[in-house]
Design a protein around this motif. Structure first.
Motif, PDB file in Angstrom:
ATOM      1  N   GLY A 371       0.813  -1.200   0.000  1.00  0.00           N
ATOM      2  CA  GLY A 371       0.000   0.000   0.000  1.00  0.00           C
ATOM      3  C   GLY A 371       0.850   1.255   0.000  1.00  0.00           C
ATOM      4  N   ALA A 372       0.269   2.357  -0.463  1.00  0.00           N
ATOM      5  CA  ALA A 372       1.001   3.618  -0.583  1.00  0.00           C
ATOM      6  C   ALA A 372       1.481   4.140   0.764  1.00  0.00           C
ATOM      7  N   GLU A 373       0.733   3.844   1.843  1.00  0.00           N
ATOM      8  CA  GLU A 373       1.138   4.331   3.160  1.00  0.00           C
ATOM      9  C   GLU A 373       2.535   3.840   3.531  1.00  0.00           C
ATOM     10  N   TRP A 374       2.846   2.609   3.140  1.00  0.00           N
ATOM     11  CA  TRP A 374       4.172   2.069   3.431  1.00  0.00           C
ATOM     12  C   TRP A 374       5.246   2.763   2.600  1.00  0.00           C
ATOM     13  N   LEU A 375       4.902   3.163   1.386  1.00  0.00           N
ATOM     14  CA  LEU A 375       5.871   3.880   0.568  1.00  0.00           C
ATOM     15  C   LEU A 375       6.241   5.200   1.212  1.00  0.00           C
ATOM     16  N   TRP A 376       5.243   5.941   1.703  1.00  0.00           N
ATOM     17  CA  TRP A 376       5.532   7.235   2.326  1.00  0.00           C
ATOM     18  C   TRP A 376       6.277   7.057   3.644  1.00  0.00           C
ATOM     19  N   GLY A 377       5.958   6.008   4.376  1.00  0.00           N
ATOM     20  CA  GLY A 377       6.726   5.726   5.591  1.00  0.00           C
ATOM     21  C   GLY A 377       8.168   5.365   5.266  1.00  0.00           C
ATOM     22  N   LEU A 378       8.357   4.615   4.170  1.00  0.00           N
ATOM     23  CA  LEU A 378       9.708   4.260   3.752  1.00  0.00           C
ATOM     24  C   LEU A 378      10.494   5.499   3.340  1.00  0.00           C
ATOM     25  N   CYS A 379       9.842   6.459   2.672  1.00  0.00           N
ATOM     26  CA  CYS A 379      10.507   7.714   2.305  1.00  0.00           C
ATOM     27  C   CYS A 379      11.002   8.451   3.546  1.00  0.00           C
ATOM     28  N   ALA A 380      10.159   8.501   4.587  1.00  0.00           N
ATOM     29  CA  ALA A 380      10.560   9.155   5.833  1.00  0.00           C
ATOM     30  C   ALA A 380      11.754   8.449   6.463  1.00  0.00           C
ATOM     31  N   ALA A 381      11.744   7.108   6.421  1.00  0.00           N
ATOM     32  CA  ALA A 381      12.848   6.344   6.999  1.00  0.00           C
ATOM     33  C   ALA A 381      14.140   6.565   6.212  1.00  0.00           C
ATOM     34  N   VAL A 382      14.046   6.560   4.889  1.00  0.00           N
ATOM     35  CA  VAL A 382      15.235   6.776   4.051  1.00  0.00           C
ATOM     36  C   VAL A 382      15.782   8.183   4.259  1.00  0.00           C
ATOM     37  N   GLY A 383      14.892   9.185   4.370  1.00  0.00           N
ATOM     38  CA  GLY A 383      15.339  10.543   4.641  1.00  0.00           C
ATOM     39  C   GLY A 383      16.064  10.657   5.970  1.00  0.00           C
ATOM     40  N   THR A 384      15.584   9.929   6.972  1.00  0.00           N
ATOM     41  CA  THR A 384      16.240   9.942   8.284  1.00  0.00           C
ATOM     42  C   THR A 384      17.625   9.324   8.208  1.00  0.00           C
ATOM     43  N   VAL A 385      17.732   8.183   7.510  1.00  0.00           N
ATOM     44  CA  VAL A 385      19.032   7.533   7.338  1.00  0.00           C
ATOM     45  C   VAL A 385      20.003   8.468   6.615  1.00  0.00           C
ATOM     46  N   ALA A 386      19.521   9.125   5.560  1.00  0.00           N
ATOM     47  CA  ALA A 386      20.375  10.047   4.820  1.00  0.00           C
ATOM     48  C   ALA A 386      20.823  11.214   5.692  1.00  0.00           C
ATOM     49  N   ALA A 387      19.920  11.728   6.531  1.00  0.00           N
ATOM     50  CA  ALA A 387      20.276  12.842   7.409  1.00  0.00           C
ATOM     51  C   ALA A 387      21.383  12.441   8.382  1.00  0.00           C
ATOM     52  N   PHE A 388      21.254  11.256   8.981  1.00  0.00           N
ATOM     53  CA  PHE A 388      22.312  10.780   9.882  1.00  0.00           C
ATOM     54  C   PHE A 388      23.617  10.572   9.112  1.00  0.00           C
ATOM     55  N   GLY A 389      23.502  10.063   7.888  1.00  0.00           N
ATOM     56  CA  GLY A 389      24.701   9.851   7.084  1.00  0.00           C
ATOM     57  C   GLY A 389      25.418  11.141   6.762  1.00  0.00           C
ATOM     58  N   TYR A 390      24.680  12.163   6.356  1.00  0.00           N
ATOM     59  CA  TYR A 390      25.293  13.457   6.082  1.00  0.00           C
ATOM     60  C   TYR A 390      25.948  14.023   7.343  1.00  0.00           C
ATOM     61  N   GLY A 391      25.263  13.894   8.467  1.00  0.00           N
ATOM     62  CA  GLY A 391      25.812  14.416   9.707  1.00  0.00           C
ATOM     63  C   GLY A 391      27.135  13.782  10.075  1.00  0.00           C
ATOM     64  N   ALA A 392      27.250  12.467   9.837  1.00  0.00           N
ATOM     65  CA  ALA A 392      28.482  11.753  10.181  1.00  0.00           C
ATOM     66  C   ALA A 392      29.604  12.032   9.194  1.00  0.00           C
ATOM     67  N   LEU A 393      29.275  12.117   7.919  1.00  0.00           N
ATOM     68  CA  LEU A 393      30.310  12.223   6.890  1.00  0.00           C
ATOM     69  C   LEU A 393      30.824  13.641   6.680  1.00  0.00           C
ATOM     70  N   MET A 394      30.057  14.633   7.125  1.00  0.00           N
ATOM     71  CA  MET A 394      30.441  16.016   6.860  1.00  0.00           C
ATOM     72  C   MET A 394      31.395  16.584   7.908  1.00  0.00           C
ATOM     73  N   ARG A 395      31.802  15.759   8.880  1.00  0.00           N
ATOM     74  CA  ARG A 395      32.755  16.249   9.878  1.00  0.00           C
ATOM     75  C   ARG A 395      34.142  16.380   9.265  1.00  0.00           C
ATOM     76  N   ARG A 396      34.842  17.414   9.652  1.00  0.00           N
ATOM     77  CA  ARG A 396      36.222  17.656   9.221  1.00  0.00           C
ATOM     78  C   ARG A 396      36.347  17.629   7.703  1.00  0.00           C
ATOM     79  N   LEU A 397      35.538  18.444   7.057  1.00  0.00           N
ATOM     80  CA  LEU A 397      35.616  18.553   5.598  1.00  0.00           C
ATOM     81  C   LEU A 397      36.963  19.136   5.186  1.00  0.00           C
ATOM     82  N   PRO A 398      37.509  18.689   4.056  1.00  0.00           N
ATOM     83  CA  PRO A 398      38.754  19.302   3.568  1.00  0.00           C
ATOM     84  C   PRO A 398      38.516  20.745   3.159  1.00  0.00           C
ATOM     85  N   ALA A 399      39.564  21.558   3.243  1.00  0.00           N
ATOM     86  CA  ALA A 399      39.447  22.963   2.856  1.00  0.00           C
ATOM     87  C   ALA A 399      39.214  23.063   1.357  1.00  0.00           C
ATOM     88  N   GLN A 400      38.507  24.111   0.960  1.00  0.00           N
ATOM     89  CA  GLN A 400      38.273  24.325  -0.460  1.00  0.00           C
ATOM     90  C   GLN A 400      39.553  24.785  -1.138  1.00  0.00           C
TER      91      GLN A 400
END
Length: 417
Positions: A371-400
């Motif tokens: 059902g579509a409800e599960w698709l929208w819930g999955l989108c929220a879950a994937v967005g959360t995973v991506a947010a945590f991933g960005y938060g972890a990987l963006m530490r100590r970025l190299p200088a431009q």
């Protein structure tokens, strides 16, 4: 006074960028203004040619697969042959293949040429992004990528409307018009854009010999590419999962058109003000916020029972899109070695091409089985995973790194447009 402030903000947004950037921007806008075929391809195959919806889906998949195939090859070409030659080859080939698509009738030939169109049209993306990184100063890149993204959406919005009128007159005219406008882009590149690839040193030559393996072994960069894939899968639902779910819920195609039109309108109207807001802010926070806005914007669709509420959810994830696109592209450039930008951009482009293949399969499977409800819930879950991933990987970025492209360095190329 607000109008005066708005005008000043607009001038500041477009000022100080090199003239070469504006020619590249113009080429992008013209290209998107002529993007008719993608809009009416399904109608052309089913209504004009009488093929089944399944065949139309197969052709669309082959078009997307062509983009997957060309992403890495175009990235290598961008570094080895140069940005300008790659752009010229890609745009000339696209013009020829799109024109050919309007004349072939055999189903196998249509499928083969559609694959060729997908491959050639996608080949210019690594070169465009690498050239933009070459000619624009590091501190101006988010603004430049945002303006380019705005041109893409403005052009698409106009071409989507025009495609309907053109299709009523002649589908073949649409193919030929797109081919002609793509050829114009090639002419602009040939006449106005110098090669921007930085001169190679001995060290750069050694980097070049590493090839694509260097990109694939770059753990941090490949993690960013993986997160880009997750974000792309979410945004694909605006054109894949959303219309299917709305249809099953009893909404009409016109209802979907009204809801999704909010996406294009907001980008055209608000992209420049949003750019002003995000230009000098922490990219880590911006990417985390954009991932949450994308995931939960689609997640909120589960509560939408009217077109008005659906339009509000579109507003939420569109804001995430406007923040993510220029910020993530800037991050990709920041993590790319100067003489390997083409390859790095090719792998980044690949993440979006693969998402375009995976998203339809994923959304169809989830909607049919759960059902579509599960698709929208999955989108929220994937967005959360991506947010945590960005938060972890963006530490100590190299200088431009400092700007190295010749067009950006030449004072005569500056424009206060």
């Amino acid at each position: 006074m607000p109008f005066a402030s708005l005008g000043r903000a607009a001038r500041e947004t477009v000022s100080g960028l090199p003239r070469a950037f504006w020619w590249l921007w113009t080429s992008t806008l013209v290209n998107r203004l002529g993007a008719f075929v993608a809009t009416f391809m399904a109608l052309y195959l089913t209504v004009e040619r009488g093929y089944s919806a399944s065949y139309a889906g197969l052709v669309a998949s082959l078009h997307g697969f062509g983009g997957v195939v060309s992403s890495l090859a175009a990235g290598v070409m961008t570094d080895r042959l140069g940005r300008r030659p790659t752009l010229l080859v890609a745009q000339a080939s696209t013009a020829a293949s799109v024109a050919l698509l309007g004349f072939v009738h055999d189903p196998v030939a249509i499928a083969a040429v559609a694959f060729l169109v997908g491959m050639t049209s996608n080949a210019s993306r690594p070169a465009v992004q690498a050239m933009m990184a070459d000619i624009v100063r590091p501190e101006d890149r988010v603004r430049a990528f945002s303006l380019n993204y705005w041109a893409i959406n403005l052009g698409f919005a106009v071409s989507a409307v025009a495609a309907g009128f053109i299709a009523q007159v002649s589908y073949r005219a649409g193919f030929l018009l797109e081919a002609g406008m793509t050829a114009v882009c090639a002419v602009v590149v040939f006449l106005k854009l110098p090669e921007s690839r930085p001169e190679r040193t001995a060290k750069a030559a050694r980097e070049d010999d590493i090839g694509l393996g260097a990109v694939l072994r770059d753990g941090r960069y490949m993690a960013v590419v993986g997160l880009s894939f997750l974000i792309a899968v979410i945004f694909q639902q605006g054109s894949i999962g959303l219309p299917v779910a709305m249809g099953e819920a009893g909404f009409t195609p016109a209802d979907y058109g009204l809801a999704i039109a909010v996406n294009g309108i907001l980008i055209v109207v608000l992209q420049i003000p949003v750019t002003r807001f995000i230009e000098h802010r922490d990219p880590r926070r911006l990417l985390v916020a954009s991932a949450l806005l994308a995931g939960y914007g689609f997640g909120l669709t589960v509560f939408a029972g009217s077109v008005g509420v659906l339009a509000l959810t579109v507003c939420v994830w569109t804001l995430g899109e406007m923040i993510n696109a220029p910020t993530q592209t800037g991050l990709v450039v920041r993590l790319s070695p100067v003489h390997g930008r083409g390859r790095y951009q090719g792998v980044y482009t690949l993440s979006w091409s693969v998402a375009a293949l995976v998203a339809p399969l994923m959304s169809g499977f989830v909607i049919d089985r759960f059902g579509a409800e599960w698709l929208w819930g999955l989108c929220a879950a994937v967005g959360t995973v991506a947010a945590f991933g960005y938060g972890a990987l963006m530490r100590r970025l190299p200088a431009q790194e400092p700007a190295v492209g010749k067009p950006a360095a030449a004072p005569a190329e500056a424009s206060a447009a």
